[in-house]
Motif scaffolding. Structure first.
Motif, PDB file in Angstrom:
ATOM      1  N   ALA A 115      14.571 -11.755  -9.913  1.00 54.71           N
ATOM      2  CA  ALA A 115      14.006 -11.088 -11.093  1.00 54.71           C
ATOM      3  C   ALA A 115      13.705  -9.621 -10.809  1.00 54.71           C
ATOM      4  O   ALA A 115      13.994  -8.749 -11.633  1.00 54.71           O
ATOM      5  CB  ALA A 115      12.740 -11.808 -11.559  1.00 54.71           C
ATOM      6  N   ILE A 116      13.143  -9.323  -9.644  1.00 52.54           N
ATOM      7  CA  ILE A 116      12.861  -7.924  -9.278  1.00 52.54           C
ATOM      8  C   ILE A 116      14.157  -7.121  -9.249  1.00 52.54           C
ATOM      9  O   ILE A 116      14.238  -6.026  -9.804  1.00 52.54           O
ATOM     10  CB  ILE A 116      12.154  -7.836  -7.902  1.00 52.54           C
ATOM     11  N   MET A 117      15.184  -7.651  -8.621  1.00 59.78           N
ATOM     12  CA  MET A 117      16.454  -6.932  -8.554  1.00 59.78           C
ATOM     13  C   MET A 117      17.066  -6.772  -9.949  1.00 59.78           C
ATOM     14  O   MET A 117      17.619  -5.731 -10.265  1.00 59.78           O
ATOM     15  CB  MET A 117      17.430  -7.661  -7.630  1.00 59.78           C
ATOM     16  N   SER A 118      16.935  -7.794 -10.758  1.00 58.38           N
ATOM     17  CA  SER A 118      17.505  -7.743 -12.101  1.00 58.38           C
ATOM     18  C   SER A 118      16.825  -6.696 -12.972  1.00 58.38           C
ATOM     19  O   SER A 118      17.423  -6.200 -13.914  1.00 58.38           O
ATOM     20  CB  SER A 118      17.395  -9.115 -12.775  1.00 58.38           C
TER      21      SER A 118
ATOM     22  N   SER B 293       0.831  -1.216   0.000  1.00 60.09           N
ATOM     23  CA  SER B 293       0.000   0.000   0.000  1.00 60.09           C
ATOM     24  C   SER B 293       0.853   1.249   0.000  1.00 60.09           C
ATOM     25  O   SER B 293       0.552   2.217  -0.702  1.00 60.09           O
ATOM     26  CB  SER B 293      -0.931   0.009   1.216  1.00 60.09           C
ATOM     27  N   TYR B 294       1.908   1.238   0.789  1.00 64.28           N
ATOM     28  CA  TYR B 294       2.826   2.374   0.778  1.00 64.28           C
ATOM     29  C   TYR B 294       3.408   2.573  -0.617  1.00 64.28           C
ATOM     30  O   TYR B 294       3.477   3.694  -1.122  1.00 64.28           O
ATOM     31  CB  TYR B 294       3.971   2.173   1.775  1.00 64.28           C
ATOM     32  N   GLY B 295       3.831   1.501  -1.225  1.00 65.37           N
ATOM     33  CA  GLY B 295       4.404   1.591  -2.559  1.00 65.37           C
ATOM     34  C   GLY B 295       3.426   2.139  -3.571  1.00 65.37           C
ATOM     35  O   GLY B 295       3.773   2.983  -4.401  1.00 65.37           O
ATOM     36  N   ARG B 296       2.178   1.673  -3.521  1.00 66.02           N
ATOM     37  CA  ARG B 296       1.154   2.150  -4.458  1.00 66.02           C
ATOM     38  C   ARG B 296       0.809   3.617  -4.219  1.00 66.02           C
ATOM     39  O   ARG B 296       0.296   4.287  -5.101  1.00 66.02           O
ATOM     40  CB  ARG B 296      -0.103   1.298  -4.364  1.00 66.02           C
ATOM     41  N   SER B 297       1.083   4.086  -3.007  1.00 67.31           N
ATOM     42  CA  SER B 297       0.805   5.485  -2.659  1.00 67.31           C
ATOM     43  C   SER B 297       2.036   6.367  -2.827  1.00 67.31           C
ATOM     44  O   SER B 297       2.078   7.480  -2.311  1.00 67.31           O
ATOM     45  CB  SER B 297       0.309   5.564  -1.210  1.00 67.31           C
ATOM     46  N   HIS B 298       3.047   5.838  -3.517  1.00 70.36           N
ATOM     47  CA  HIS B 298       4.291   6.573  -3.777  1.00 70.36           C
ATOM     48  C   HIS B 298       4.992   6.961  -2.477  1.00 70.36           C
ATOM     49  O   HIS B 298       5.524   8.056  -2.344  1.00 70.36           O
ATOM     50  CB  HIS B 298       4.031   7.808  -4.643  1.00 70.36           C
ATOM     51  N   MET B 299       4.973   6.038  -1.522  1.00 67.97           N
ATOM     52  CA  MET B 299       5.607   6.256  -0.223  1.00 67.97           C
ATOM     53  C   MET B 299       6.670   5.177  -0.007  1.00 67.97           C
ATOM     54  O   MET B 299       6.621   4.407   0.948  1.00 67.97           O
ATOM     55  CB  MET B 299       4.546   6.231   0.884  1.00 67.97           C
ATOM     56  N   GLY B 300       7.629   5.124  -0.928  1.00 69.20           N
ATOM     57  CA  GLY B 300       8.668   4.099  -0.892  1.00 69.20           C
ATOM     58  C   GLY B 300       9.487   4.109   0.384  1.00 69.20           C
ATOM     59  O   GLY B 300       9.834   3.053   0.919  1.00 69.20           O
ATOM     60  N   SER B 301       9.821   5.282   0.897  1.00 69.70           N
ATOM     61  CA  SER B 301      10.611   5.370   2.135  1.00 69.70           C
ATOM     62  C   SER B 301       9.868   4.740   3.304  1.00 69.70           C
ATOM     63  O   SER B 301      10.464   4.042   4.130  1.00 69.70           O
ATOM     64  CB  SER B 301      10.929   6.826   2.463  1.00 69.70           C
ATOM     65  N   GLU B 302       8.566   4.984   3.364  1.00 69.86           N
ATOM     66  CA  GLU B 302       7.755   4.407   4.431  1.00 69.86           C
ATOM     67  C   GLU B 302       7.689   2.886   4.304  1.00 69.86           C
ATOM     68  O   GLU B 302       7.717   2.165   5.306  1.00 69.86           O
ATOM     69  CB  GLU B 302       6.343   5.005   4.425  1.00 69.86           C
ATOM     70  N   ALA B 303       7.615   2.397   3.068  1.00 67.22           N
ATOM     71  CA  ALA B 303       7.606   0.945   2.841  1.00 67.22           C
ATOM     72  C   ALA B 303       8.904   0.324   3.339  1.00 67.22           C
ATOM     73  O   ALA B 303       8.899  -0.715   4.015  1.00 67.22           O
ATOM     74  CB  ALA B 303       7.405   0.641   1.359  1.00 67.22           C
ATOM     75  N   VAL B 304      10.035   0.959   3.030  1.00 65.57           N
ATOM     76  CA  VAL B 304      11.340   0.463   3.476  1.00 65.57           C
ATOM     77  C   VAL B 304      11.416   0.497   5.001  1.00 65.57           C
ATOM     78  O   VAL B 304      11.854  -0.476   5.635  1.00 65.57           O
ATOM     79  CB  VAL B 304      12.490   1.277   2.841  1.00 65.57           C
TER      80      VAL B 304
ATOM     81  N   LEU C 145      11.160  -4.450  -2.376  1.00 63.07           N
ATOM     82  CA  LEU C 145      12.137  -4.244  -3.453  1.00 63.07           C
ATOM     83  C   LEU C 145      11.502  -3.491  -4.619  1.00 63.07           C
ATOM     84  O   LEU C 145      12.112  -2.578  -5.191  1.00 63.07           O
ATOM     85  CB  LEU C 145      12.712  -5.579  -3.916  1.00 63.07           C
ATOM     86  N   ASN C 146      10.295  -3.872  -4.958  1.00 59.08           N
ATOM     87  CA  ASN C 146       9.581  -3.202  -6.043  1.00 59.08           C
ATOM     88  C   ASN C 146       9.297  -1.743  -5.677  1.00 59.08           C
ATOM     89  O   ASN C 146       9.506  -0.838  -6.485  1.00 59.08           O
ATOM     90  CB  ASN C 146       8.289  -3.958  -6.349  1.00 59.08           C
ATOM     91  N   ASP C 147       8.836  -1.509  -4.442  1.00 62.53           N
ATOM     92  CA  ASP C 147       8.555  -0.145  -3.991  1.00 62.53           C
ATOM     93  C   ASP C 147       9.820   0.700  -3.988  1.00 62.53           C
ATOM     94  O   ASP C 147       9.802   1.865  -4.389  1.00 62.53           O
ATOM     95  CB  ASP C 147       7.947  -0.157  -2.581  1.00 62.53           C
ATOM     96  N   SER C 148      10.919   0.112  -3.531  1.00 66.22           N
ATOM     97  CA  SER C 148      12.197   0.830  -3.511  1.00 66.22           C
ATOM     98  C   SER C 148      12.624   1.224  -4.917  1.00 66.22           C
ATOM     99  O   SER C 148      13.084   2.341  -5.145  1.00 66.22           O
ATOM    100  CB  SER C 148      13.288  -0.048  -2.881  1.00 66.22           C
ATOM    101  N   SER C 149      12.444   0.308  -5.837  1.00 60.71           N
ATOM    102  CA  SER C 149      12.815   0.577  -7.219  1.00 60.71           C
ATOM    103  C   SER C 149      12.004   1.732  -7.783  1.00 60.71           C
ATOM    104  O   SER C 149      12.549   2.669  -8.363  1.00 60.71           O
ATOM    105  CB  SER C 149      12.591  -0.676  -8.067  1.00 60.71           C
ATOM    106  N   HIS C 150      10.691   1.666  -7.601  1.00 61.72           N
ATOM    107  CA  HIS C 150       9.819   2.715  -8.149  1.00 61.72           C
ATOM    108  C   HIS C 150      10.058   4.072  -7.499  1.00 61.72           C
ATOM    109  O   HIS C 150       9.815   5.104  -8.111  1.00 61.72           O
ATOM    110  CB  HIS C 150       8.355   2.310  -8.037  1.00 61.72           C
ATOM    111  N   ALA C 151      10.539   4.052  -6.249  1.00 56.97           N
ATOM    112  CA  ALA C 151      10.822   5.305  -5.551  1.00 56.97           C
ATOM    113  C   ALA C 151      12.272   5.742  -5.743  1.00 56.97           C
ATOM    114  O   ALA C 151      12.724   6.694  -5.111  1.00 56.97           O
ATOM    115  CB  ALA C 151      10.517   5.141  -4.065  1.00 56.97           C
ATOM    116  N   SER C 152      13.004   5.045  -6.608  1.00 51.05           N
ATOM    117  CA  SER C 152      14.421   5.333  -6.876  1.00 51.05           C
ATOM    118  C   SER C 152      15.280   5.235  -5.623  1.00 51.05           C
ATOM    119  O   SER C 152      16.260   5.966  -5.465  1.00 51.05           O
ATOM    120  CB  SER C 152      14.579   6.712  -7.525  1.00 51.05           C
ATOM    121  N   LEU C 153      14.926   4.334  -4.743  1.00 52.65           N
ATOM    122  CA  LEU C 153      15.704   4.074  -3.534  1.00 52.65           C
ATOM    123  C   LEU C 153      16.568   2.834  -3.750  1.00 52.65           C
ATOM    124  O   LEU C 153      16.453   1.830  -3.059  1.00 52.65           O
ATOM    125  CB  LEU C 153      14.752   3.871  -2.336  1.00 52.65           C
ATOM    126  N   LEU C 154      17.431   2.915  -4.743  1.00 57.12           N
ATOM    127  CA  LEU C 154      18.191   1.743  -5.170  1.00 57.12           C
ATOM    128  C   LEU C 154      19.185   1.265  -4.121  1.00 57.12           C
ATOM    129  O   LEU C 154      19.390   0.057  -3.967  1.00 57.12           O
ATOM    130  CB  LEU C 154      18.886   2.025  -6.492  1.00 57.12           C
TER     131      LEU C 154
END
Length: 168
Positions: free
Chosen positions: A63-66, A4-15, A35-44
């Motif tokens: 696969a997600i990391m790749s 949910s955090y990821g879908r709400s563009h809250m990648g930092s909160e997801a991490v 991992l997906n949320d981090s990627s979309h939030a550019s938190l590589l």
């Protein structure tokens, strides 16, 4: 909650939530989500750090990391494949990520590489060729698209058209 955090563009909160969870609750699904949320939030850096803490790396996690760590993707796959069966979805993840970043060189390299270990997985190879065509098409290289399609038809004949229709 992580998803949910990821879908709400809250990648930092997801991490943050993932890191606060007890380790015994870290499973494949929560790991994939963070991992997906981090990627979309550019938190590589955070994604890479979390990936390194995951003890059981499944094909979906690799696969997600790749799909966003292109420089290390091939190494991730090679390490995974040393102790696990080959998995075409990992190559497809790299192709998808390369498509998103419009990296035709990496896409071509991964497509050629995936044709070698998966000659019997015609659908995966055709799907990979379609992703490669999408990259070239987005770059305006329609001649390369036609070459790829022609080669697939030549290699698979009618089977290519059947598989292609089934993937649409």
């Amino acid at each position: 909650m992580i998803n949910s955090y990821g879908r709400s563009h809250m990648g930092s909160e997801a991490v943050d939530l993932y890191r606060k969870m007890p380790n015994n609750l870290h499973d494949e699904i929560s790991s994939i989500c963070v991992l997906n949320d981090s990627s979309h939030a550019s938190l590589l850096d955070q994604a890479y750090s979390i990936f390194n803490t995951i003890s059981r790396k499944t094909e979906q996690i690799v696969a997600i990391m790749s799909s966003f760590l292109f420089d290390e993707a091939q190494q991730l796959i090679e390490v995974y494949e040393k102790s696990n069966p080959l998995c075409s979805s990992m190559y497809m993840a790299i192709l998808s990520g390369a498509r998103n970043s419009r990296d035709s060189i990496l896409s071509e390299k991964m497509y050629r590489r995936m044709k070698i270990p998966f000659p019997d997985e015609k659908e995966a190879v055709v799907s990979g060729s379609i992703r490669l065509c999408n990259i070239y098409s987005s770059l305006g290289d329609h001649e390369e698209v036609e070459d790829i399609r022609f080669n697939q038809i030549k290699e698979l004949g009618k089977k290519f058209k059947e598989i292609y229709r089934g993937l649409k």
